[in-house]
Write a protein that holds these residues in place. Sequence first.
Motif, PDB file in Angstrom:
ATOM      1  N   ILE A   1       1.110  -1.371  -0.031  1.00 14.87           N
ATOM      2  CA  ILE A   1       0.017  -0.059   0.191  1.00 14.87           C
ATOM      3  C   ILE A   1       0.937   1.279   0.035  1.00 14.87           C
ATOM      4  CG2 ILE A   1      -1.996  -1.221   1.042  1.00 14.87           C
ATOM      5  CD1 ILE A   1      -0.063   1.320   2.992  1.00 14.87           C
ATOM      6  N   HIS A   2       0.210   2.226  -0.557  1.00 16.46           N
ATOM      7  CA  HIS A   2       0.978   3.697  -0.469  1.00 16.46           C
ATOM      8  C   HIS A   2       0.199   4.753   0.148  1.00 16.46           C
ATOM      9  CE1 HIS A   2       3.607   1.769  -3.527  1.00 16.46           C
ATOM     10  NE2 HIS A   2       2.423   1.269  -3.782  1.00 16.46           N
ATOM     11  N   PRO A   3       0.867   5.490   1.036  1.00 20.18           N
ATOM     12  CA  PRO A   3       0.107   6.643   1.710  1.00 20.18           C
ATOM     13  C   PRO A   3       0.363   7.846   0.480  1.00 20.18           C
ATOM     14  CG  PRO A   3       2.537   6.485   2.624  1.00 20.18           C
ATOM     15  CD  PRO A   3       2.102   5.335   1.509  1.00 20.18           C
ATOM     16  N   VAL A   4      -0.629   8.494   0.419  1.00 20.44           N
ATOM     17  CA  VAL A   4      -0.861   9.273  -0.729  1.00 20.44           C
ATOM     18  C   VAL A   4      -1.331  10.925  -0.100  1.00 20.44           C
ATOM     19  CG1 VAL A   4      -1.667  10.096  -3.056  1.00 20.44           C
ATOM     20  CG2 VAL A   4      -1.257   7.552  -2.436  1.00 20.44           C
ATOM     21  N   ALA A   5      -0.502  11.893  -0.309  1.00 18.57           N
ATOM     22  CA  ALA A   5      -0.828  13.422  -0.224  1.00 18.57           C
ATOM     23  C   ALA A   5      -1.225  13.899  -1.540  1.00 18.57           C
ATOM     24  CB  ALA A   5       0.198  14.181   0.511  1.00 18.57           C
ATOM     25  N   ILE A   6      -2.312  14.626  -1.358  1.00 15.80           N
ATOM     26  CA  ILE A   6      -2.737  15.418  -2.515  1.00 15.80           C
ATOM     27  C   ILE A   6      -3.029  16.851  -2.129  1.00 15.80           C
ATOM     28  CG2 ILE A   6      -4.682  15.927  -4.452  1.00 15.80           C
ATOM     29  CD1 ILE A   6      -5.426  12.688  -4.206  1.00 15.80           C
ATOM     30  N   ALA A   7      -2.035  17.861  -2.914  1.00 23.07           N
ATOM     31  CA  ALA A   7      -2.275  19.161  -2.622  1.00 23.07           C
ATOM     32  C   ALA A   7      -2.110  19.927  -4.040  1.00 23.07           C
ATOM     33  CB  ALA A   7      -0.991  19.482  -1.806  1.00 23.07           C
ATOM     34  N   ASN A   8      -3.151  20.873  -4.335  1.00 25.57           N
ATOM     35  CA  ASN A   8      -3.133  21.534  -5.437  1.00 25.57           C
ATOM     36  C   ASN A   8      -3.376  20.617  -6.660  1.00 25.57           C
ATOM     37  OD1 ASN A   8      -2.861  24.125  -4.017  1.00 25.57           O
ATOM     38  ND2 ASN A   8      -0.477  23.846  -4.062  1.00 25.57           N
ATOM     39  N   GLY A   9      -4.058  19.784  -6.611  1.00 24.47           N
ATOM     40  CA  GLY A   9      -4.472  18.549  -7.549  1.00 24.47           C
ATOM     41  C   GLY A   9      -2.774  17.676  -7.963  1.00 24.47           C
ATOM     42  N   ILE A  10      -2.006  17.914  -7.475  1.00 21.51           N
ATOM     43  CA  ILE A  10      -0.689  16.944  -7.485  1.00 21.51           C
ATOM     44  C   ILE A  10      -0.768  16.140  -6.263  1.00 21.51           C
ATOM     45  CG2 ILE A  10       1.855  17.145  -7.667  1.00 21.51           C
ATOM     46  CD1 ILE A  10       1.617  20.190  -8.263  1.00 21.51           C
ATOM     47  N   LYS A  11      -0.223  14.637  -6.910  1.00 18.30           N
ATOM     48  CA  LYS A  11       0.037  13.577  -6.035  1.00 18.30           C
ATOM     49  C   LYS A  11       1.274  13.480  -5.571  1.00 18.30           C
ATOM     50  CE  LYS A  11      -0.760   8.699  -6.393  1.00 18.30           C
ATOM     51  NZ  LYS A  11      -1.111   7.505  -7.289  1.00 18.30           N
ATOM     52  N   TYR A  12       1.542  13.200  -4.268  1.00 15.59           N
ATOM     53  CA  TYR A  12       2.661  13.173  -3.552  1.00 15.59           C
ATOM     54  C   TYR A  12       2.715  11.705  -2.809  1.00 15.59           C
ATOM     55  CZ  TYR A  12       3.432  18.159  -4.748  1.00 15.59           C
ATOM     56  OH  TYR A  12       3.577  19.120  -5.291  1.00 15.59           O
ATOM     57  N   ASP A  13       3.759  10.874  -3.441  1.00 15.28           N
ATOM     58  CA  ASP A  13       3.686   9.668  -2.828  1.00 15.28           C
ATOM     59  C   ASP A  13       4.945   8.922  -2.587  1.00 15.28           C
ATOM     60  OD1 ASP A  13       4.433   9.123  -5.558  1.00 15.28           O
ATOM     61  OD2 ASP A  13       2.674   7.523  -5.749  1.00 15.28           O
ATOM     62  N   ARG A  14       5.898   9.868  -2.262  1.00 16.21           N
ATOM     63  CA  ARG A  14       7.265   9.371  -2.218  1.00 16.21           C
ATOM     64  C   ARG A  14       7.723   9.797  -0.620  1.00 16.21           C
ATOM     65  NH1 ARG A  14       9.701   7.801  -6.978  1.00 16.21           N
ATOM     66  NH2 ARG A  14      11.742   7.794  -6.064  1.00 16.21           N
ATOM     67  N   GLU A  15       8.951   8.905  -0.306  1.00 15.92           N
ATOM     68  CA  GLU A  15       9.155   9.218   1.063  1.00 15.92           C
ATOM     69  C   GLU A  15      10.789   9.732   0.960  1.00 15.92           C
ATOM     70  OE1 GLU A  15      10.082   6.579   5.497  1.00 15.92           O
ATOM     71  OE2 GLU A  15       9.106   5.971   3.704  1.00 15.92           O
ATOM     72  N   LEU A  16      11.228  10.699   1.994  1.00 17.85           N
ATOM     73  CA  LEU A  16      12.439  11.103   1.952  1.00 17.85           C
ATOM     74  C   LEU A  16      13.260  10.520   2.999  1.00 17.85           C
ATOM     75  CD1 LEU A  16      14.273  13.252   0.279  1.00 17.85           C
ATOM     76  CD2 LEU A  16      13.483  14.919   2.170  1.00 17.85           C
ATOM     77  N   PHE A  17      14.318   9.573   2.639  1.00 15.96           N
ATOM     78  CA  PHE A  17      15.258   8.947   3.415  1.00 15.96           C
ATOM     79  C   PHE A  17      16.426   9.747   3.726  1.00 15.96           C
ATOM     80  CE2 PHE A  17      12.409   5.767   1.634  1.00 15.96           C
ATOM     81  CZ  PHE A  17      12.185   4.877   2.849  1.00 15.96           C
ATOM     82  N   LYS A  18      16.693   9.868   5.210  1.00 14.83           N
ATOM     83  CA  LYS A  18      18.047  10.732   5.427  1.00 14.83           C
ATOM     84  C   LYS A  18      19.120   9.740   5.934  1.00 14.83           C
ATOM     85  CE  LYS A  18      17.117  15.461   6.556  1.00 14.83           C
ATOM     86  NZ  LYS A  18      17.220  16.579   7.623  1.00 14.83           N
ATOM     87  N   ILE A  19      20.185   9.581   5.131  1.00 10.92           N
ATOM     88  CA  ILE A  19      21.292   8.526   5.559  1.00 10.92           C
ATOM     89  C   ILE A  19      22.369   9.720   6.160  1.00 10.92           C
ATOM     90  CG2 ILE A  19      23.007   7.008   4.798  1.00 10.92           C
ATOM     91  CD1 ILE A  19      21.197   6.337   2.360  1.00 10.92           C
ATOM     92  N   ASP A  20      22.534   9.664   7.450  1.00  5.32           N
ATOM     93  CA  ASP A  20      23.518  10.425   8.178  1.00  5.32           C
ATOM     94  C   ASP A  20      24.631   9.679   8.919  1.00  5.32           C
ATOM     95  OD1 ASP A  20      24.694  12.647   9.131  1.00  5.32           O
ATOM     96  OD2 ASP A  20      23.124  13.322  10.378  1.00  5.32           O
ATOM     97  N   TYR A  21      25.916   9.505   8.561  1.00  6.44           N
ATOM     98  CA  TYR A  21      26.922   8.930   9.250  1.00  6.44           C
ATOM     99  C   TYR A  21      28.224  10.012   8.931  1.00  6.44           C
ATOM    100  CZ  TYR A  21      24.198   4.500   9.034  1.00  6.44           C
ATOM    101  OH  TYR A  21      23.259   3.520   9.490  1.00  6.44           O
ATOM    102  N   ASN A  22      29.090   9.853   9.872  1.00  7.97           N
ATOM    103  CA  ASN A  22      30.248  10.656  10.114  1.00  7.97           C
ATOM    104  C   ASN A  22      31.037  10.535   8.709  1.00  7.97           C
ATOM    105  OD1 ASN A  22      29.154  11.780  12.525  1.00  7.97           O
ATOM    106  ND2 ASN A  22      30.389  10.407  13.679  1.00  7.97           N
ATOM    107  N   HIS A  23      31.244   9.357   8.197  1.00  5.82           N
ATOM    108  CA  HIS A  23      32.192   8.940   7.298  1.00  5.82           C
ATOM    109  C   HIS A  23      31.969   9.323   5.728  1.00  5.82           C
ATOM    110  CE1 HIS A  23      29.995   5.421   7.041  1.00  5.82           C
ATOM    111  NE2 HIS A  23      30.480   4.979   5.955  1.00  5.82           N
ATOM    112  N   ILE A  24      30.620   9.853   5.561  1.00  7.45           N
ATOM    113  CA  ILE A  24      30.174  10.158   4.265  1.00  7.45           C
ATOM    114  C   ILE A  24      29.259  11.243   4.516  1.00  7.45           C
ATOM    115  CG2 ILE A  24      30.235   7.592   3.440  1.00  7.45           C
ATOM    116  CD1 ILE A  24      27.166   7.760   3.606  1.00  7.45           C
TER     117      ILE A  24
END
Length: 839
Positions: free
Chosen positions: A585-608
């Motif tokens: 399944i997918h969580p979907v946000a709709i704003a101004n007629g535009i569909k947003y269905d992506r997730e933003l992952f942060k990868i935070d390590y000291n060496h990169i």
Amino acid sequence: MNPILKASTITLFLSLFTFSNIHSQYQKIETSGEIYNALEKFGVLANVLYVAAHPDDENTRMISYLSNEVKANTRYLSLTRGDGGQNLIGPEIKELLGVIRTQELLAARRVDGGSQMFTRANDFGYSKNAEETIKIWDDEQVLSDVVWAIRKFRPDVIINRFDHRTSGRTHGHHTASAMLSHKAWDLIGDPTQFPDQLKYVEPWQPQRLFMNTSWWFYGSRENFAKADKTNLMSVDIGVYYPILGTSNNEIAAESRSQHVCQGMGSTPRRGSQLEYFELLKGDMPPNKADVFEGINTTWSRVKGGEVIETKLKNVIDEFSFRNPSASLPLLAEIRNDISALEDDFWKSNKLPHLDKIIAACAGLFMETNADNSTATPGSTLELSTEVIKRLKGDVTLLGLSVTNTDIDTTLSIELGNNEGVLFDHTITIPLDAPTSSAYWLKESGSLGMYKVDDRTQIGKPESDRYLIANYTIDVHGSKITLSRPVDFKYTNPEKGEVHQPLEIVEPIYTSISDKVYIFEGGNSKKVNVTVKAMKENQSGEVTLDVPEDWTIEPKSFPFTIENKGEENNYTFKVTPPIAPQSIEIHPVAIANGIKYDRELFKIDYNHIPLQQVSLPAKAKFVNLDIKKLGFRIAYIEGAGDEIPSSLEQIGYEVTFVPLESVSAEYLGNFNAVILGIRAYNKWDDIKFKQDEFMEYVEQGGNMIVQYNTNRRLKVDNIGPYPIKLSRSRVSVEEAPVRFLAPNHKVLNFPNKITQADFDGWVQERGLYFAGEWDDKYEAILSSNDPGEEALKGGLLIAKYGEGYFSYSGYSWFRNLPAGVPGAYRLFANLISLGNDEKP
């Protein structure tokens, strides 16, 4: 001149999107010794391509030697990004692990002086032969990418890390990488092969193809000593570089140690060390002393290059370590000479190298920073630019431009010594600006391949940066443009100055708190959805995209988010149908007629560098029939997995227990103790707690140990009775599983396990099965890859005192987070062991 010049602030609107990618091919130049080393390297016109399958396959000793001693332009072609490996530092697997390992490779190349390239092949997991690998990869596409890499880089010499004749004797990806390189040799010079590439590159024919062999390929040092070495050559790579103040092996060890998530930290072996090469194609070097022997690697290989060689010799002979800027007039002449050459290939390769040297000799520092690490289409950014020349030399700043903006300023500022020049600009990101993220993840690929259709992007290690600052300068009459990506800079109280890539992101992202939801017997569950705004004042509605036979209450939520970076959480009540099933399944946000269905992952390590990766937002809903016994679990963390959250999904209470808290008495409060993957490899102090673990089991406890490698175990024996781990694995996830002990309670209570419970497994059945064990252990299952003997050491259970001990190499760490129903049912049975026997 005033030391600080402030340009007026102008609001600018960005123009049409174009890519401009900045990837340094040379080691960072800072000290006079490094400048001198770079000058010597500038005089060598030699390219060598090193080919293998994964990050950490490369021989960093050879890459450093070729780059720093031979001074050849050395590139590592890794066919995959290592997505199928294990992660020792965190929970990221698959695509996100591939992003980490990509960055670790780039960090390694910054150390050893090489550069990096990839194909579109996906590391789908361990493969036992090259035939299986090539079947899962798209053979033609990966071969095309190898040919593309060679034609684009034009190496004189190619070196394979692995033997193309050994399918079935090592990782299938390894052999396949060598087979494809070997096959490409006969195609790269033929214009009828992959003719679509010729719009960008020309056919090319290297002069030699080697395999970087060693005693390991011969089975033992004794076999290697007796082997016929007629077709072998060797070089001593244990050299010391007084200019750099370090040895080749020290550089190589530091480079290899960048592969942090694979636990590749290395201690250098100093002194003489031989590396061997077997000639596969082309001509053997006459004296077998140098892989480039007999190949013209001087500027004389280029028409008009003799004058450059003569002038460069003068620069090197007269180089002042105390005053590198004294070389600037002659370097400016050399640059003008190169610009006039007819050979576009060497011109385009060597000019950026020379420009870095010139900038270093002038002590030039140039950077443009944004006031935020993210921007959305339509948003504004404040840019600040600093330019300073810290050594002598006639340098005039002629212009500043930033790609995809209207910033294109003509200037005429003579840079004084150690006097900074500052500029401020305000820009607006256009509405059609593409988001950043990893280019190879923007479209869905297949099990074996990433989908990248743009030929110009294929092989690049990273996505092109949207904003590139270009600084045009005049150095002693030679016009130069230096480029730097625009990034975000801030001061961290602990680390000091920190840089982050500037990312163009979508205004809204969605996510689900858990990636798997287990619905037991048709019962409803609460599902938490997050909407995150990356731009101010976002509003719309959010819902769950589920099939019609699933019900959600309410159907949607309205949302309004005022501040950038703020997120709101919404809870849906989800009820599955009666019949067991598994859906995505997918969580979907709709704003101004535009569909947003992506997730933003942060990868935070000291060496990169910080990585922000956009992937489809999704979760797995699994409606299954599962029974459990014993709900309190003590979890000893290992190398990183998501099993605790998976177990919490089906109602277990999981407590993370640090090793210092481990005692038989304390563990007695739990129904089961589970050790995370590689716990016996990771924690040095675990050896002091082994007696406590065994006492817990003996007193009626239930201990489950997930897979460990047979190298670097911190204890002599992981169980109550002798057990030896092996490297054996079952890599085919569909491999049949047989019940060796069909009446054992783990296959019958509280869930009746059937063959159907092994359907839908992902990536593999298991790895690092036990190879030998005491008769007091009972082997529960067996499985094997096609054509191999059955492996019985994947699940061993022993009664010890009043309790149970289990060792399992089956891949729970992949299959529970993937929502495989049968994996949950069988793991619940493991947890239940002995809990029915307690009062």
